[in-house]
Design a protein around this motif. Structure first.
Motif, PDB file in Angstrom:
ATOM      1  N   ALA A  60       0.841  -1.205   0.000  1.00 46.67           N
ATOM      2  CA  ALA A  60       0.000   0.000   0.000  1.00 46.67           C
ATOM      3  C   ALA A  60       0.876   1.255   0.000  1.00 46.67           C
ATOM      4  N   GLY A  61       1.904   1.273   0.832  1.00 42.77           N
ATOM      5  CA  GLY A  61       2.825   2.411   0.838  1.00 42.77           C
ATOM      6  C   GLY A  61       3.523   2.574  -0.500  1.00 42.77           C
ATOM      7  N   ASP A  62       3.971   1.452  -1.076  1.00 44.66           N
ATOM      8  CA  ASP A  62       4.619   1.502  -2.399  1.00 44.66           C
ATOM      9  C   ASP A  62       3.656   2.007  -3.466  1.00 44.66           C
ATOM     10  N   GLN A  63       2.404   1.577  -3.385  1.00 46.25           N
ATOM     11  CA  GLN A  63       1.397   2.001  -4.359  1.00 46.25           C
ATOM     12  C   GLN A  63       1.166   3.512  -4.285  1.00 46.25           C
ATOM     13  N   ILE A  64       1.102   4.059  -3.085  1.00 43.70           N
ATOM     14  CA  ILE A  64       0.908   5.492  -2.921  1.00 43.70           C
ATOM     15  C   ILE A  64       2.146   6.247  -3.419  1.00 43.70           C
ATOM     16  N   ARG A  65       3.337   5.765  -3.080  1.00 42.30           N
ATOM     17  CA  ARG A  65       4.569   6.398  -3.578  1.00 42.30           C
ATOM     18  C   ARG A  65       4.585   6.445  -5.101  1.00 42.30           C
ATOM     19  N   LYS A  66       4.305   5.318  -5.703  1.00 42.91           N
ATOM     20  CA  LYS A  66       4.342   5.217  -7.165  1.00 42.91           C
ATOM     21  C   LYS A  66       3.311   6.144  -7.802  1.00 42.91           C
ATOM     22  N   GLY A  67       2.101   6.151  -7.269  1.00 42.46           N
ATOM     23  CA  GLY A  67       1.043   6.992  -7.826  1.00 42.46           C
ATOM     24  C   GLY A  67       1.355   8.474  -7.712  1.00 42.46           C
ATOM     25  N   LEU A  68       1.884   8.886  -6.569  1.00 40.22           N
ATOM     26  CA  LEU A  68       2.248  10.297  -6.394  1.00 40.22           C
ATOM     27  C   LEU A  68       3.381  10.683  -7.335  1.00 40.22           C
ATOM     28  N   ALA A  69       4.372   9.807  -7.476  1.00 40.99           N
ATOM     29  CA  ALA A  69       5.502  10.094  -8.372  1.00 40.99           C
ATOM     30  C   ALA A  69       5.033  10.178  -9.823  1.00 40.99           C
ATOM     31  N   TRP A 159      -8.267   4.004  -5.021  1.00 39.37           N
ATOM     32  CA  TRP A 159      -9.379   4.954  -4.945  1.00 39.37           C
ATOM     33  C   TRP A 159      -8.970   6.202  -4.153  1.00 39.37           C
ATOM     34  N   LEU A 160      -8.320   6.002  -3.007  1.00 37.59           N
ATOM     35  CA  LEU A 160      -7.877   7.140  -2.206  1.00 37.59           C
ATOM     36  C   LEU A 160      -6.859   7.988  -2.969  1.00 37.59           C
ATOM     37  N   LEU A 161      -5.989   7.336  -3.694  1.00 40.04           N
ATOM     38  CA  LEU A 161      -4.988   8.045  -4.491  1.00 40.04           C
ATOM     39  C   LEU A 161      -5.666   8.898  -5.562  1.00 40.04           C
ATOM     40  N   ARG A 162      -6.544   8.295  -6.349  1.00 41.96           N
ATOM     41  CA  ARG A 162      -7.217   9.001  -7.452  1.00 41.96           C
ATOM     42  C   ARG A 162      -8.180  10.087  -6.982  1.00 41.96           C
TER      43      ARG A 162
END
Length: 174
Positions: A60-69, A159-162
């Motif tokens: 989950a942390g990696d997914q948020i990092r990747k999405g923000l980057a 979903w939270l990222l988008r």
């Protein structure tokens, strides 16, 4: 032939829109810490920590990092220098240690996440973004998920990222 290739390459580079990507120096630097689990379930009480949930927290942390980057709106800071210290603490209840760790990394923002497990069917994912200079919360978001599976965790983080973290004008330092 080489001249034509070089000329074509230069034309592509020069013709690219200047606004396509902001220079990395002007982007807010974000330290996204590994997510934590707050397990209030009977199963957690009797069986203890589960490897699959630990792995989901890291993903989950990696997914948020990747999405923000990939959004081009943030520069992700490597948390490796303080990761061990972050794992020794409860980042949600340590009195701002997440901000202190983010400051050590030179970040503008600190992002933490916690998944609360009520049962194997009912969980909740929360993400917090704080200004690393002031410690003030810039954004907080939450989403419920049903089912303790890789798919449910991935979809909730997505979903939270988008819809929250990358929503227009969301999470910009004030």
């Amino acid at each position: 032939m080489r001249r034509y290739c070089l000329a074509a390459f230069l034309l592509l580079v020069l013709a690219a829109p200047a606004h396509a990507q902001a220079p990395a120096a002007s982007l807010p630097k974000v330290a996204v810490f590994d997510f934590e689990l707050f397990d209030t379930s009977l199963q957690g009480e009797t069986d203890g920590p589960r490897t699959d949930e630990h792995d989901r927290l890291l993903r989950a942390g990696d997914q948020i990092r990747k999405g923000l980057a990939e959004s081009g709106r943030y520069a992700i800071v490597d948390i490796a220098p303080v990761n061990a210290a972050a794992h020794e603490k409860n980042l949600q209840a340590c009195g701002g240690c997440d901000v202190q760790l983010a400051q050590q990394l030179g970040a503008d923002l600190a992002v933490t996440g916690v998944v609360q497990k009520v049962s194997n069917l009912i969980l909740n994912m929360n993400i917090y973004m704080r200004n690393a200079r002031t410690g003030h919360i810039v954004a907080s978001m939450s989403a419920d998920l049903r089912g303790n599976t890789d798919e449910s965790w991935t979809r909730t983080a997505s979903w939270l990222l988008r819809n929250r973290l990358l929503a227009p004008d969301f999470g910009r330092p004030q």
